[in-house]
Write an enzyme that holds these catalytic residues in place. Sequence first.
Site, short mmCIF file in Angstrom:
data_model
loop_
_atom_site.label_atom_id
_atom_site.label_comp_id
_atom_site.label_asym_id
_atom_site.label_seq_id
_atom_site.Cartn_x
_atom_site.Cartn_y
_atom_site.Cartn_z
N PRO A 1 0.79 -1.22 0.00
CA PRO A 1 0.00 0.00 0.00
C PRO A 1 0.83 1.28 0.00
O PRO A 1 1.86 1.36 0.67
CB PRO A 1 -0.82 -0.10 1.30
CG PRO A 1 -0.11 -1.11 2.13
CD PRO A 1 0.52 -2.06 1.18
N ASN A 2 0.35 2.23 -0.76
CA ASN A 2 0.91 3.59 -0.87
C ASN A 2 2.20 3.66 -1.69
O ASN A 2 2.70 4.75 -1.95
CB ASN A 2 1.12 4.24 0.51
CG ASN A 2 -0.18 4.37 1.27
OD1 ASN A 2 -1.12 4.96 0.75
ND2 ASN A 2 -0.27 3.81 2.46
N ARG B 1 5.22 10.85 -2.64
CA ARG B 1 4.99 10.60 -1.23
C ARG B 1 6.26 10.83 -0.41
O ARG B 1 7.29 10.21 -0.69
CB ARG B 1 4.59 9.13 -1.14
CG ARG B 1 4.42 8.61 0.24
CD ARG B 1 4.32 7.08 0.21
NE ARG B 1 4.05 6.63 1.55
CZ ARG B 1 4.30 5.40 1.98
NH1 ARG B 1 4.79 4.48 1.16
NH2 ARG B 1 4.05 5.07 3.21
N TYR C 1 11.30 8.59 1.11
CA TYR C 1 11.22 7.52 0.10
C TYR C 1 11.89 7.87 -1.24
O TYR C 1 11.89 7.04 -2.15
CB TYR C 1 9.74 7.16 -0.14
CG TYR C 1 9.07 6.59 1.08
CD1 TYR C 1 9.47 5.38 1.61
CD2 TYR C 1 8.04 7.28 1.73
CE1 TYR C 1 8.86 4.85 2.76
CE2 TYR C 1 7.42 6.76 2.86
CZ TYR C 1 7.85 5.55 3.36
OH TYR C 1 7.25 5.03 4.49
N ASN D 1 7.94 -5.80 -0.80
CA ASN D 1 7.83 -4.66 0.10
C ASN D 1 6.35 -4.57 0.46
O ASN D 1 5.55 -4.00 -0.29
CB ASN D 1 8.31 -3.37 -0.56
CG ASN D 1 8.30 -2.19 0.42
OD1 ASN D 1 7.72 -2.30 1.51
ND2 ASN D 1 8.92 -1.09 0.04
N ALA E 1 3.14 -0.93 4.88
CA ALA E 1 2.57 -0.92 6.24
C ALA E 1 2.08 -2.30 6.68
O ALA E 1 2.07 -2.62 7.87
CB ALA E 1 1.45 0.10 6.34
N ASP F 1 0.83 -15.73 6.59
CA ASP F 1 0.30 -17.08 6.39
C ASP F 1 0.30 -17.48 4.92
O ASP F 1 0.57 -18.63 4.58
CB ASP F 1 -1.12 -17.20 6.97
CG ASP F 1 -1.12 -17.28 8.49
OD1 ASP F 1 -0.05 -17.48 9.08
OD2 ASP F 1 -2.21 -17.16 9.09
N GLU G 1 12.54 -9.55 2.02
CA GLU G 1 11.75 -8.41 2.48
C GLU G 1 12.55 -7.13 2.22
O GLU G 1 13.71 -7.03 2.62
CB GLU G 1 11.50 -8.57 3.99
CG GLU G 1 10.77 -7.41 4.64
CD GLU G 1 10.57 -7.61 6.16
OE1 GLU G 1 10.63 -8.77 6.65
OE2 GLU G 1 10.36 -6.60 6.85
N HIS H 1 12.59 -2.80 2.31
CA HIS H 1 12.02 -1.50 2.67
C HIS H 1 12.93 -0.41 2.13
O HIS H 1 14.16 -0.51 2.26
CB HIS H 1 11.89 -1.33 4.18
CG HIS H 1 11.02 -2.38 4.79
ND1 HIS H 1 9.65 -2.36 4.65
CD2 HIS H 1 11.32 -3.52 5.46
CE1 HIS H 1 9.16 -3.43 5.24
NE2 HIS H 1 10.14 -4.15 5.74
N ARG I 1 13.05 4.71 12.43
CA ARG I 1 11.76 5.39 12.45
C ARG I 1 10.93 4.98 13.68
O ARG I 1 11.47 4.45 14.64
CB ARG I 1 11.05 5.09 11.13
CG ARG I 1 11.89 5.53 9.92
CD ARG I 1 11.20 5.26 8.61
NE ARG I 1 9.98 6.03 8.49
CZ ARG I 1 9.04 5.78 7.56
NH1 ARG I 1 9.20 4.78 6.69
NH2 ARG I 1 7.96 6.53 7.50
C1 DQA Z 1 8.18 0.93 3.85
C2 DQA Z 1 8.27 1.15 5.37
C3 DQA Z 1 6.91 0.94 6.03
O1 DQA Z 1 7.01 1.13 7.44
C4 DQA Z 1 5.90 1.92 5.49
O2 DQA Z 1 4.62 1.68 6.04
C5 DQA Z 1 5.86 1.94 4.00
C6 DQA Z 1 7.09 1.77 3.23
C7 DQA Z 1 9.50 1.27 3.13
O3 DQA Z 1 9.64 0.87 1.97
O4 DQA Z 1 10.36 1.94 3.70
O5 DQA Z 1 4.81 2.21 3.41
O6 DQA Z 1 7.92 -0.45 3.63
#
Ligand code: DQA
Length: 149
Positions: A9-10, A17, A22, A74, A77, A87, A98, A100, A107
């Site tokens: 998301p986002n 953003r 980011y 990624n 959130a 799961d 994973e 980020h 943070r």
């Molecule tokens: C994120 C870090 C997460 O905490 C956050 O909610 C994101 C982006 C990152 O790529 O740094 O939306 O996954």
Amino acid sequence: MKISVIHGPNLNLLGLREPLVYGNKTLKGINKQLSNKALALGCEIEFFQSNSEGEIVDYIQLLKERNFDGLILNAAAYTHTSIAIRDSLLAIDIPFIEVHISNVFKRESFRHKSYLSDIAVGVISGFGYMGYEYALDFMIKALKQGEIR
Ligand code: DQA
């Protein structure tokens, strides 16, 4: 070899953003660079972005039967909240990294908890969009060498 990249998301808003957190690259730009790298390394790549937890679970569930070898994830959130995504990853049993963009440990403390890290091959956090490239590079090499499966 087939690798999937999931953006949670986002992340569709990358470039607009919180650029100080980011960066300025758009999701389209990041995916383009990853496509080029995958092509150069002889690997097939597919991208998926969704703001919806259920859609991400539905997509993950199909990766095994669609013959994917690895996943770069990624979950944004949902990393910090989603037992459902955890799961689905356990159900398909495909190696995943994973990623980020930001260093989540620098943070808020709610970002320090991940429901995914302990079942991931590894975690990359804080290297900006380059984190995806490092993950792809490692994943292709490690899969080829049979170091992960
Ligand atoms: C994120 C870090 C997460 O905490 C956050 O909610 C994101 C982006 C990152 O790529 O740094 O939306 O996954």
